[in-house]
Design a protein around this motif. Structure first.
Motif, PDB file in Angstrom:
ATOM      1  N   VAL A 139       6.542   6.121  -1.519  1.00  8.50           N
ATOM      2  CA  VAL A 139       7.145   6.836  -0.386  1.00  8.50           C
ATOM      3  C   VAL A 139       7.451   5.864   0.754  1.00  8.50           C
ATOM      4  CG1 VAL A 139       6.683   8.507   1.441  1.00  8.50           C
ATOM      5  CG2 VAL A 139       6.171   9.088  -0.929  1.00  8.50           C
ATOM      6  N   ALA A 140       6.510   4.964   1.040  1.00  2.05           N
ATOM      7  CA  ALA A 140       6.720   3.990   2.113  1.00  2.05           C
ATOM      8  C   ALA A 140       7.929   3.111   1.817  1.00  2.05           C
ATOM      9  CB  ALA A 140       5.465   3.125   2.285  1.00  2.05           C
TER      10      ALA A 140
ATOM     11  N   ILE B  12      15.902  -8.500  -0.529  1.00  2.00           N
ATOM     12  CA  ILE B  12      16.680  -8.329  -1.761  1.00  2.00           C
ATOM     13  C   ILE B  12      15.973  -8.918  -2.972  1.00  2.00           C
ATOM     14  CG2 ILE B  12      18.889  -8.293  -0.538  1.00  2.00           C
ATOM     15  CD1 ILE B  12      19.263 -11.215  -1.305  1.00  2.00           C
ATOM     16  N   ASN B  13      15.025  -9.841  -2.753  1.00  2.00           N
ATOM     17  CA  ASN B  13      14.340 -10.457  -3.889  1.00  2.00           C
ATOM     18  C   ASN B  13      13.024  -9.775  -4.224  1.00  2.00           C
ATOM     19  OD1 ASN B  13      12.963 -11.257  -1.613  1.00  2.00           O
ATOM     20  ND2 ASN B  13      12.524 -13.312  -2.359  1.00  2.00           N
ATOM     21  N   MET B  14      12.764  -8.644  -3.617  1.00  3.90           N
ATOM     22  CA  MET B  14      11.524  -7.914  -3.896  1.00  3.90           C
ATOM     23  C   MET B  14      11.616  -7.256  -5.271  1.00  3.90           C
ATOM     24  SD  MET B  14       8.503  -6.966  -2.930  1.00  3.90           S
ATOM     25  CE  MET B  14       8.548  -7.567  -1.242  1.00  3.90           C
ATOM     26  N   PRO B  15      10.707  -7.554  -6.195  1.00  6.36           N
ATOM     27  CA  PRO B  15      10.760  -6.927  -7.519  1.00  6.36           C
ATOM     28  C   PRO B  15      10.497  -5.439  -7.405  1.00  6.36           C
ATOM     29  CG  PRO B  15       8.695  -8.092  -7.236  1.00  6.36           C
ATOM     30  CD  PRO B  15       9.552  -8.456  -6.053  1.00  6.36           C
ATOM     31  N   PRO B  16      10.972  -4.656  -8.377  1.00 11.22           N
ATOM     32  CA  PRO B  16      10.778  -3.207  -8.306  1.00 11.22           C
ATOM     33  C   PRO B  16       9.307  -2.831  -8.329  1.00 11.22           C
ATOM     34  CG  PRO B  16      11.541  -3.862 -10.492  1.00 11.22           C
ATOM     35  CD  PRO B  16      11.678  -5.064  -9.609  1.00 11.22           C
ATOM     36  N   LEU B  17       8.981  -1.756  -7.625  1.00  9.27           N
ATOM     37  CA  LEU B  17       7.618  -1.242  -7.623  1.00  9.27           C
ATOM     38  C   LEU B  17       7.365  -0.589  -8.973  1.00  9.27           C
ATOM     39  CD1 LEU B  17       5.045  -0.664  -5.909  1.00  9.27           C
ATOM     40  CD2 LEU B  17       6.073   1.551  -5.382  1.00  9.27           C
ATOM     41  N   VAL B  18       6.352  -1.057  -9.681  1.00  2.61           N
ATOM     42  CA  VAL B  18       6.080  -0.568 -11.033  1.00  2.61           C
ATOM     43  C   VAL B  18       4.715   0.078 -11.080  1.00  2.61           C
ATOM     44  CG1 VAL B  18       5.818  -1.213 -13.455  1.00  2.61           C
ATOM     45  CG2 VAL B  18       7.522  -2.363 -12.025  1.00  2.61           C
ATOM     46  N   TYR B  19       4.647   1.236 -11.705  1.00  2.66           N
ATOM     47  CA  TYR B  19       3.373   1.953 -11.825  1.00  2.66           C
ATOM     48  C   TYR B  19       2.405   1.167 -12.696  1.00  2.66           C
ATOM     49  CZ  TYR B  19      -0.040   5.478 -13.141  1.00  2.66           C
ATOM     50  OH  TYR B  19      -1.202   6.156 -13.364  1.00  2.66           O
TER      51      TYR B  19
ATOM     52  N   PRO C  48      -2.216   8.900  -6.544  1.00  4.76           N
ATOM     53  CA  PRO C  48      -1.819   8.947  -5.140  1.00  4.76           C
ATOM     54  C   PRO C  48      -1.544   7.579  -4.529  1.00  4.76           C
ATOM     55  CG  PRO C  48      -3.661  10.422  -5.531  1.00  4.76           C
ATOM     56  CD  PRO C  48      -3.490   9.619  -6.775  1.00  4.76           C
ATOM     57  N   ALA C  49      -2.265   6.540  -4.979  1.00  5.07           N
ATOM     58  CA  ALA C  49      -2.053   5.197  -4.425  1.00  5.07           C
ATOM     59  C   ALA C  49      -0.627   4.741  -4.668  1.00  5.07           C
ATOM     60  CB  ALA C  49      -3.047   4.211  -5.043  1.00  5.07           C
ATOM     61  N   PHE C  50      -0.158   4.917  -5.893  1.00  2.24           N
ATOM     62  CA  PHE C  50       1.218   4.531  -6.208  1.00  2.24           C
ATOM     63  C   PHE C  50       2.217   5.376  -5.423  1.00  2.24           C
ATOM     64  CE2 PHE C  50       5.195   5.095  -8.415  1.00  2.24           C
ATOM     65  CZ  PHE C  50       5.565   3.794  -8.736  1.00  2.24           C
ATOM     66  N   GLU C  51       1.986   6.684  -5.392  1.00  5.11           N
ATOM     67  CA  GLU C  51       2.932   7.573  -4.720  1.00  5.11           C
ATOM     68  C   GLU C  51       3.039   7.246  -3.233  1.00  5.11           C
ATOM     69  OE1 GLU C  51       4.917   9.269  -6.214  1.00  5.11           O
ATOM     70  OE2 GLU C  51       4.056   9.716  -8.164  1.00  5.11           O
TER      71      GLU C  51
ATOM     72  N   HIS D 263       8.542   4.790   9.880  1.00  5.63           N
ATOM     73  CA  HIS D 263       7.825   5.560   8.872  1.00  5.63           C
ATOM     74  C   HIS D 263       7.346   4.656   7.735  1.00  5.63           C
ATOM     75  CE1 HIS D 263       9.679   8.949  10.972  1.00  5.63           C
ATOM     76  NE2 HIS D 263       8.807   9.722  10.361  1.00  5.63           N
ATOM     77  N   ALA D 264       8.147   3.649   7.402  1.00  6.44           N
ATOM     78  CA  ALA D 264       7.752   2.725   6.342  1.00  6.44           C
ATOM     79  C   ALA D 264       6.486   1.972   6.726  1.00  6.44           C
ATOM     80  CB  ALA D 264       8.891   1.750   6.050  1.00  6.44           C
ATOM     81  N   ALA D 265       6.481   1.410   7.935  1.00 10.48           N
ATOM     82  CA  ALA D 265       5.310   0.657   8.399  1.00 10.48           C
ATOM     83  C   ALA D 265       4.072   1.543   8.432  1.00 10.48           C
ATOM     84  CB  ALA D 265       5.586   0.067   9.781  1.00 10.48           C
ATOM     85  N   TYR D 266       4.247   2.799   8.840  1.00 15.90           N
ATOM     86  CA  TYR D 266       3.127   3.742   8.879  1.00 15.90           C
ATOM     87  C   TYR D 266       2.594   3.991   7.460  1.00 15.90           C
ATOM     88  CZ  TYR D 266       0.549   8.110   9.600  1.00 15.90           C
ATOM     89  OH  TYR D 266      -0.422   9.080   9.623  1.00 15.90           O
ATOM     90  N   GLY D 267       3.525   4.143   6.501  1.00 13.48           N
ATOM     91  CA  GLY D 267       3.116   4.377   5.113  1.00 13.48           C
ATOM     92  C   GLY D 267       2.346   3.201   4.536  1.00 13.48           C
TER      93      GLY D 267
END
Length: 353
Positions: A135-136, A183-190, A128-131, A147-151
């Protein structure tokens, strides 16, 4: 009800591009339409024909998010075009259509989840932490800042010492300011290690030590590739560029990756080192590092950004001709409609005057 309108397209016409925003829904009446998208499991381009009488563009229109594919006409086609309100009225009394769409969407969603689990080598769904973090970020990428800030706030509330806490703090601050997704944010990785119980204060302090202080850390310290990468990026975001560069340097020689996602992080560590040197205003070393990344990973996910940074460095060093050439090259790299291409086109235009 106004009803659908009929449109006729010539061969080669684009009905809509990936990432376009529109609430139009289409039905292929005659001819051929091909949908092009990137497969989540292979990263390769996939082409899929729309069958006669089939709806397309439905999910993005109903969900009010950007198109996930490009729809192109081959050899000419005639389509019915519904406005969203007309489409909702049309299907309201046709239960069989609603059920059919629900079955299709459910099947597609299960397939997506299955492929994601295969990519990550997981037998079960991610934690759930990753999910929650994912989502955010999806909200953020679609410019839904509230919604992003809330997430992100909810993630920090429930997982204050989680693997993505530094990333969540940074993105939450940017989202609250209405700043576009970086744009320089690396991808979110599980990170499977993030499923464990919260860390002790002692281990948390150990994790935040610079790379030069980590040689004698205890066995409880998280040294997985994903966690180290996230830690280095946190250092980068808070201005500790030398510490970040040290961790990225250590990651470059790691060979113990188990999944493709971890290998991508190892590969991308060289690019992130270039970013660190750029932040330290060490332009020559940054330029050499970005060039080395492009040479070593010509198909890497950060090639476009590397070229953009090389163009920025050339401009700072007074080489307007080289900078303009590089910005022009960036603008032509796919996807040509993203924010980086738009910035590059603007810079190339400015440098040509």
């Amino acid at each position: 009800m106004a009803g659908p309108i009929i449109r006729t397209y010539k061969g080669g016409s684009i009905i809509y591009f990936e990432k376009d925003r529109s609430e139009d829904i289409y039905v292929l009446r005659q001819g051929r339409v091909v949908l092009t998208y990137t497969a989540i499991d292979s990263g390769y381009e996939v082409k899929e024909d729309v069958r006669l009488g089939e709806f397309f563009g439905v999910k993005s229109a109903l969900g009010k998010y950007p198109r996930e594919e490009t729809a192109q006409v081959v050899g000419g086609a005639t389509v019915l075009v519904f406005k969203l309100s007309d489409f909702e009225t049309f299907v309201a009394e046709k239960t069989h259509l609603i059920l059919k769409m629900m079955k299709v969407f459910s099947s597609q969603l299960r397939l997506v989840h299955k492929k994601l689990r295969e990519i990550l080598g997981q037998a079960e769904a991610r934690n759930p932490a990753f999910e929650l973090m994912n989502v955010a970020e999806v909200f953020y990428k679609n410019n839904n800042f509230e919604h992003a800030a809330y997430g992100f706030a909810k993630y920090l509330e429930h997982y204050p010492s989680g693997a993505y806490a530094g990333r969540a703090t940074e993105l939450q601050d940017l989202a609250r300011k209405g700043t576009p997704y970086p744009i320089n944010m690396p991808p979110l990785v599980y990170d499977a290690a993030s499923t464990r119980a919260p860390m002790s204060q002692e281990n948390l302090q150990n994790i935040m030590k610079p790379a030069t202080e980590k040689t004698n850390l205890g066995a409880g310290t998280d040294n997985t590739i994903t966690s180290l990468y996230n830690r280095a990026h946190t250092f980068l975001n808070v201005g500790k560029f030398e510490e970040a560069a040290g961790i990225f340097k250590d990651l470059m020689v790691r060979t113990d990756f188990k999944y493709d996602s971890e290998k991508k992080l190892v590969d991308n560590a060289l690019f992130q080192m270039g970013v660190c040197f750029l932040k330290l205003n060490n332009l020559d070393t940054a330029s050499n590092t970005f060039s080395a990344y492009i040479k070593k990973h010509p198909s890497g996910e950060s090639v476009k950004e590397s070229l953009f940074h090389l163009a920025e460095i050339a401009e700072q060093q007074g080489d307007r001709q080289r900078a303009g050439m590089l910005f022009g090259k960036v603008a032509l790299l796919p996807p040509e409609r993203d924010s980086l291409s738009q910035k590059a086109r603007q810079k190339a235009k400015e440098l040509s005057t």
